[in-house]
Design a protein around this motif. Structure first.
Motif, PDB file in Angstrom:
ATOM      1  N   TRP A 151     -11.598  -1.574   5.848  1.00 11.13           N
ATOM      2  CA  TRP A 151     -11.603  -0.304   4.701  1.00 11.13           C
ATOM      3  C   TRP A 151     -10.095  -0.163   4.364  1.00 11.13           C
ATOM      4  O   TRP A 151      -9.090  -0.603   4.981  1.00 11.13           O
ATOM      5  N   LYS A 152     -10.168   0.694   3.551  1.00 15.63           N
ATOM      6  CA  LYS A 152      -8.712   1.133   2.785  1.00 15.63           C
ATOM      7  C   LYS A 152      -7.630   1.730   4.066  1.00 15.63           C
ATOM      8  O   LYS A 152      -6.609   1.620   3.978  1.00 15.63           O
ATOM      9  N   ALA A 173       0.822  -1.174   0.017  1.00 20.22           N
ATOM     10  CA  ALA A 173       0.188   0.117  -0.175  1.00 20.22           C
ATOM     11  C   ALA A 173       0.987   1.245   0.162  1.00 20.22           C
ATOM     12  O   ALA A 173       0.405   2.300  -0.744  1.00 20.22           O
ATOM     13  N   THR A 196      -5.628   0.388  -3.975  1.00 17.16           N
ATOM     14  CA  THR A 196      -6.578  -0.542  -3.812  1.00 17.16           C
ATOM     15  C   THR A 196      -6.492  -2.043  -3.451  1.00 17.16           C
ATOM     16  O   THR A 196      -5.079  -2.269  -3.532  1.00 17.16           O
ATOM     17  N   PHE A 197      -7.474  -2.579  -2.951  1.00 18.21           N
ATOM     18  CA  PHE A 197      -7.109  -4.025  -2.359  1.00 18.21           C
ATOM     19  C   PHE A 197      -6.854  -4.867  -3.611  1.00 18.21           C
ATOM     20  O   PHE A 197      -6.130  -6.047  -3.593  1.00 18.21           O
TER      21      PHE A 197
END
Length: 232
Positions: A49-50, A15, A28-29
């Motif tokens: 959540w992000k 990330a 983004t995942f």
């Protein structure tokens, strides 16, 4: 940092790399899964959540700073100096990730709802910084933590733009704000203590004794001496 290369830590690192390259919108995942080889199922076990990626990063930074911290009694330092050292160590630990944090911070300024999601972990981080500095964690802890969180947020923005080797601007800003915060907290605590003394002084004298007599009368069995003083 990230010595334990778990799936969680691999996701956090990915990330940060994505943020440094393309900003917060690039995180983004799906992109993390593609970069790390992890599945979305793997990621869902650790994140909702992000912004949970950033909360997890904060937790890793906390642990690293606490591991580097000297025991509170190891050196003759004032509480403010110990907190100063903890915060500067925090910036040192985060320095490899400054490009990513700079872009993330800029993006979150435009997304207050996402920034608000980080508030609990940000507050928790400052609690642990105080604990690592050996600060008093008593009924006034909430005020101290909130004050340090406010100071840290302001100095963090200075640090993001401070590219000098010695971080002179950051250290000056932190020292100045800690001094002001210490003076403000001292005044607040003094005012609270004065209000408590004033409130205690306004209580009717002897109220405890009256309550005690009333309680005794209620608990006394019928016909006892406390109910019938004459014994008739």
């Amino acid at each position: 940092m990230f010595e334990e290369y778990s799936k969680r830590n691999r996701a956090i690192q990915a990330a940060l790399e994505l943020a440094a390259e393309g900003g917060w919108k690039a995180v983004t995942f799906a992109a993390i899964a593609d970069r790390t080889g992890l599945s979305l199922s793997d990621l869902r076990r650790d994140f909702i959540w992000k912004t949970d990626l950033l909360s997890a990063f904060q937790s890793e930074v906390d642990a690293e700073v606490l591991a580097k911290a000297k025991p509170p009694g190891a050196a003759q330092q004032s509480p403010r100096d110990r907190v100063f050292d903890m915060i500067m160590t925090r910036f040192e630990v985060m320095s490899p990730y400054k490009p990513a944090l700079r872009r993330i911070s800029s993006a979150l300024c435009c997304h207050p709802a996402q920034a608000a999601q980080l508030m609990p972990s940000s507050i928790a981080s400052q609690y642990w910084m105080l604990a690592g500095a050996g600060a008093k964690l008593d009924p006034g802890t909430g005020l101290r933590v909130a004050g340090l969180a406010s100071i840290y947020a302001k100095v963090f923005r200075v640090w993001l733009d401070d590219d000098s080797p010695g971080l002179d601007r950051t250290m000056a800003a932190l020292d100045r704000r800690l001094k002001v915060g210490e003076e403000w907290l001292s005044r607040v605590e003094s005012t609270c203590a004065s209000l408590c003394r004033f409130a205690c002084g306004c209580m009717p004298r002897g109220w405890k004794r009256r309550d005690a007599r009333d309680t005794t009368a209620e608990q006394a069995p019928p016909g006892s001496a406390s109910e019938n003083p004459a014994g008739a």
